[in-house]
Design an enzyme around this catalytic site. Structure first.
Site, PDB file in Angstrom:
ATOM      1  CG  ASP A 140      -2.088   0.594   0.994  1.00 44.36           C
ATOM      2  OD1 ASP A 140      -2.596   1.219   0.048  1.00 44.36           O
ATOM      3  OD2 ASP A 140      -2.671   1.450   2.171  1.00 44.36           O
ATOM      4  CB  CYS A 220     -16.758   5.770   1.304  1.00 46.66           C
ATOM      5  SG  CYS A 220     -15.466   4.546   2.226  1.00 46.66           S
TER       6      CYS A 220
END
Length: 385
Positions: A140, A220
């Site tokens: 990531d 979100c």
């Protein structure tokens, strides 16, 4: 009768998988670097819709992100690894305690970037030593599309909530990748097993899914409370509830979670005390106290001001008048993010008190967004029941 000897690449693959298991990974499988040909078009369409919000880094190096060979031309295979962080209880139970903070399950652990990277290096080191090949590890931190590659490798499939779903581990997998010049035997990709289920879509408090398999980050809660650097649109605040960092709703309701055993990896174990912190205590955090409380966790990277902004939204949603003092104490905070949400929370919990404080606050307030919150229509106080 002699047993046929495995090809060297198959032996190497088995050694890699065995080391991954020894390091605590729940699953490790292989994909070719050519395994996601549809990724460039999908990424381009998502970006064109603006669904990445203010995550400008998603637009950077798009070719490398969508095509592994663009990131590293010599790579031939990708080892995709997953580590379970499945809970042993209901991660949504905290939503029933509006005076407490809901912190996403993954963030109540030691930062997975730190834990997994070291383990990836161990697996990659074995691959390099035994195979005489080059390797690069990613967790990531680089333009790598982990979820499509994980599906191509057979770890799971991207569900309707866009998160990877595993038949063995549900929606609870941390992912890491090892790019290598070794041409390892690829595993079969996983197919979609969502069927007609739409629980993850229907539970979203802010309607962040415009369609199945599509996420609009701008709506979100995970994006809003972690990545979004500015003021959160008023129309989305009520849906945030008491979620102060991330959101587990769409993950937690996935039916495939019933097959996931609680994670046993000790270095990813839950940090004691972060599962039900009182909002009033979190609102009092200054920067040193914030850093101390969340040291070693992903929460620390968000920063005190953005975090306390989220806490004040939770306070404003709590319907607990006793928390009005926490909001009032922050109306003169140094951060406009904090001051704005202090004003908003106070107008919701104690409108009469907000009307009293507003003139003085507006006299010294230069930030237009904060001024707008003070001048918002005051709600009528709720009658005691």
């Amino acid at each position: 009768m002699k047993t046929a000897r495995l090809p060297k690449t198959e032996q190497l693959k088995r050694a890699v998988v065995a080391r991954a298991r020894a390091e605590g990974f729940s699953v490790a499988r292989i994909a070719s670097v050519e395994a996601i040909p549809e990724a460039p078009a999908r990424l381009a369409a998502w970006l064109a819709e603006g669904h990445h919000g203010e995550m400008g880094w998603m637009e950077e190096r798009t070719a490398e992100r969508a095509t592994p060979r663009q990131l590293w031309g010599e790579a031939k295979s990708v080892v995709m690894l997953g580590m379970s962080y499945a809970p042993d209880g209901d991660p949504l139970a905290i939503l029933g305690q509006p005076d407490k903070a809901a912190i996403s399950l993954y963030a109540r652990r030691r930062d997975y970037h730190d834990v997994i990277k070291g383990k990836l290096k161990s697996v990659a080191g074995l691959l390099a030593a035994q195979g005489g090949v080059d390797v690069k590890v990613f967790v990531d931190t680089a333009p790598v599309m982990e979820k499509p590659l994980a599906q191509a490798a057979g770890l799971g499939w991207q569900g309707k909530h866009t998160v990877l779903v595993s038949r063995e581990h549900g929606s609870w997998l941390f992912l890491g990748a090892i790019y290598t010049t070794a041409e390892l035997p690829a595993d079969a990709p996983e197919s979609d097993h969502c069927g007609s289920c739409r629980r993850c879509l229907d539970i979203c408090p802010t309607d962040a899914f415009p369609a199945p398999y599509q996420l609009d980050s701008r709506r979100c809660i995970a994006y809003l409370t972690i990545e979004h650097p500015g003021h959160i649109d008023e129309s989305l605040r009520a849906g945030i509830g008491n979620r102060v960092f991330g959101c587990d709703d769409c993950l937690a309701v996935c039916p495939w979670n019933k097959f996931a055993a609680a994670a046993q990896e000790t270095r990813l174990s839950l940090r004691d005390g972060l599962d039900a912190l009182p909002l009033a205590e979190l609102a009092r955090l200054d920067d040193p106290a914030f850093r101390a409380l969340f040291a070693g966790t992903p929460v620390k990277r968000t920063g005190r001001d953005r975090f306390v902004r989220n806490v004040l939204i939770a306070i404003g949603n709590s319907k607990r008048p006793e928390l009005a003092d926490s909001a009032a104490a922050l109306v003169a905070d140094a951060s406009p993010l904090v001051r704005a949400m202090a004003a908003w929370a106070l107008t919701r919990l104690a409108p009469t008190r907000a009307l009293t404080l507003a003139p003085g606050a507006l006299t010294v307030e230069n930030d237009a967004d904060v001024r707008r919150e003070w001048r918002a229509p005051m709600p009528e106080p709720e009658s005691a029941s």
